[in-house]
Design a protein around this motif. Structure first.
Motif, short mmCIF file in Angstrom:
data_model
loop_
_atom_site.label_atom_id
_atom_site.label_comp_id
_atom_site.label_asym_id
_atom_site.label_seq_id
_atom_site.Cartn_x
_atom_site.Cartn_y
_atom_site.Cartn_z
N SER A 1 1.00 -1.44 -0.05
CA SER A 1 -0.03 -0.11 0.01
C SER A 1 0.71 1.41 0.04
CB SER A 1 -0.96 -0.12 1.17
OG SER A 1 -0.04 0.11 2.51
N ALA A 2 0.21 2.39 -0.54
CA ALA A 2 0.82 3.60 -0.32
C ALA A 2 1.05 4.08 0.89
CB ALA A 2 0.24 4.64 -1.22
N TYR A 3 1.87 4.95 1.60
CA TYR A 3 2.03 5.32 2.84
C TYR A 3 1.87 6.92 2.64
CZ TYR A 3 3.58 6.69 7.41
OH TYR A 3 3.57 7.39 8.51
N GLN A 4 0.88 7.52 3.49
CA GLN A 4 0.84 8.98 3.78
C GLN A 4 1.41 9.37 4.91
OE1 GLN A 4 -0.88 11.05 1.35
NE2 GLN A 4 0.17 12.55 2.41
N ALA A 5 2.57 9.94 4.63
CA ALA A 5 3.17 10.37 5.89
C ALA A 5 2.45 11.83 6.71
CB ALA A 5 4.81 10.92 5.38
N PRO A 6 2.67 11.77 7.81
CA PRO A 6 1.98 13.06 8.62
C PRO A 6 2.64 14.24 8.17
CG PRO A 6 3.51 11.68 10.01
CD PRO A 6 3.49 11.08 8.87
N GLN B 1 7.35 -6.84 10.84
CA GLN B 1 6.83 -5.67 11.57
C GLN B 1 5.65 -4.89 10.73
OE1 GLN B 1 8.00 -4.69 14.29
NE2 GLN B 1 9.40 -6.74 14.33
N ASP B 2 5.10 -5.56 9.80
CA ASP B 2 4.01 -4.85 9.12
C ASP B 2 4.31 -3.60 8.38
OD1 ASP B 2 2.17 -7.06 9.71
OD2 ASP B 2 1.87 -6.04 11.77
N PHE B 3 5.64 -3.42 7.81
CA PHE B 3 6.10 -2.33 7.11
C PHE B 3 5.57 -2.55 5.73
CE2 PHE B 3 9.12 -0.59 10.23
CZ PHE B 3 8.88 0.60 10.38
N SER B 4 5.24 -1.65 5.10
CA SER B 4 5.33 -1.33 3.55
C SER B 4 6.53 -0.90 3.22
CB SER B 4 3.99 -0.41 3.09
OG SER B 4 4.27 0.87 3.42
N LEU B 5 6.90 -0.87 1.70
CA LEU B 5 8.20 -0.36 1.44
C LEU B 5 8.11 1.35 1.75
CD1 LEU B 5 11.09 -1.02 0.25
CD2 LEU B 5 9.81 -0.73 -1.78
N GLU B 6 7.09 1.63 1.44
CA GLU B 6 7.02 3.04 1.50
C GLU B 6 6.95 3.79 2.89
OE1 GLU B 6 3.71 5.28 -0.59
OE2 GLU B 6 4.24 4.33 -2.54
N GLU B 7 6.46 3.04 3.91
CA GLU B 7 6.39 3.26 5.37
C GLU B 7 7.82 3.38 5.68
OE1 GLU B 7 4.53 2.86 9.61
OE2 GLU B 7 4.02 1.35 8.22
N TYR B 8 8.54 2.20 5.40
CA TYR B 8 9.71 1.89 5.98
C TYR B 8 10.72 3.05 5.43
CZ TYR B 8 14.46 -0.23 6.40
OH TYR B 8 15.73 -0.33 6.75
N ARG B 9 10.90 3.40 4.29
CA ARG B 9 11.40 4.26 3.70
C ARG B 9 11.48 5.81 4.43
NH1 ARG B 9 11.85 3.21 -2.90
NH2 ARG B 9 13.39 2.00 -3.00
N TRP B 10 10.18 6.15 4.62
CA TRP B 10 9.97 7.21 5.17
C TRP B 10 10.48 7.38 6.80
CZ3 TRP B 10 7.04 8.86 9.42
CH2 TRP B 10 6.92 10.22 9.58
N VAL B 11 10.21 6.22 7.46
CA VAL B 11 10.65 6.21 8.73
C VAL B 11 12.18 6.17 8.86
CG1 VAL B 11 10.49 4.46 10.90
CG2 VAL B 11 8.45 5.10 9.50
N ARG B 12 12.95 5.38 7.93
CA ARG B 12 14.26 5.25 8.08
C ARG B 12 14.98 6.77 7.66
NH1 ARG B 12 17.27 4.34 2.98
NH2 ARG B 12 19.52 4.15 3.39
#
Length: 200
Positions: free
Chosen positions: A59-64, A139-150
């Motif tokens: 899924s796409a990740y919408q960063a805050p 850890q239930d990460f999508s690629l987009e969320e992981y990259r943003w968090v990283r």
């Protein structure tokens, strides 16, 4: 003390192996590259893309908008890193010892050793990709969320130098990992969340 020293030693070992193997692989590429090794390396590179397709959450990740990390995101990110270290440190140590021995002998690697270095390089990348995909799924990460968090974690930790991650092999643009804190505002909340883990 001992734990931090061990992590630093592992980190130095990773850097040594990556730099040595990368240099050896490039040198070997221009020396001769036996066909069987080339075929194997190409297959390994192709496997990396296939392995990455195994990330369950596409899924796409919408960063805050405020760019603030949650405590859960930081803990999940750290869990991914710890999982990868646990799975790869033995392999990295084996390769480090192998090529450190050659370096200590004060000689140039033989063509056979250079060919093996190329195979070791792509093989290690395959193993790292498998380890990371498993960790992201756990850890239930999508690629987009992981990259943003990283990217947010590294910026909050004050790392201004370009960094590398297995997910950068995606071929769909660079990740957000190489962020210079001097070029943008880092939320203070992120700095506070990451501070206890900065050494790690």
């Amino acid at each position: 003390g001992g734990g931090i020293g061990r992590k630093i030693a592992i980190g130095c070992g990773v850097v040594f192996v990556v730099l040595f193997l990368a240099g050896a692989a490039v040198a070997w590429w221009f020396i001769g590259r036996p066909a069987s090794r080339v075929v194997g390396a190409v297959r390994d590179v192709q496997r990396i893309e296939s392995i990455r397709d195994g990330i369950r959450d596409a899924s796409a990740y919408q960063a805050p908008q405020d760019g603030v990390l949650s405590e859960d995101q930081v803990e999940r990110y750290l869990a991914v890193q710890r999982s990868m270290v646990d799975r790869l440190e033995g392999r990295v140590e084996t390769l480090r010892e192998r090529y450190e021995t050659i370096d200590q002998q004060g000689r140039d690697p033989t063509p056979a050793e250079l060919a093996r270095a190329w195979a070791d390089t792509t093989g290690l990348l395959v193993e790292a990709t498998e380890a990371q995909v498993d960790a992201l799924n756990a850890q239930d990460f999508s690629l987009e969320e992981y990259r943003w968090v990283r990217g947010q974690v590294l910026a909050a930790a004050g790392f201004a130098v370009p960094s590398y991650d297995v997910t950068d092999l995606a071929g769909d643009g660079p990740s957000d990992g190489a962020i210079d804190p001097a070029t943008r505002t880092v939320p203070e909340a992120n700095v506070e969340l990451v501070a206890p883990h900065r050494e790690e």
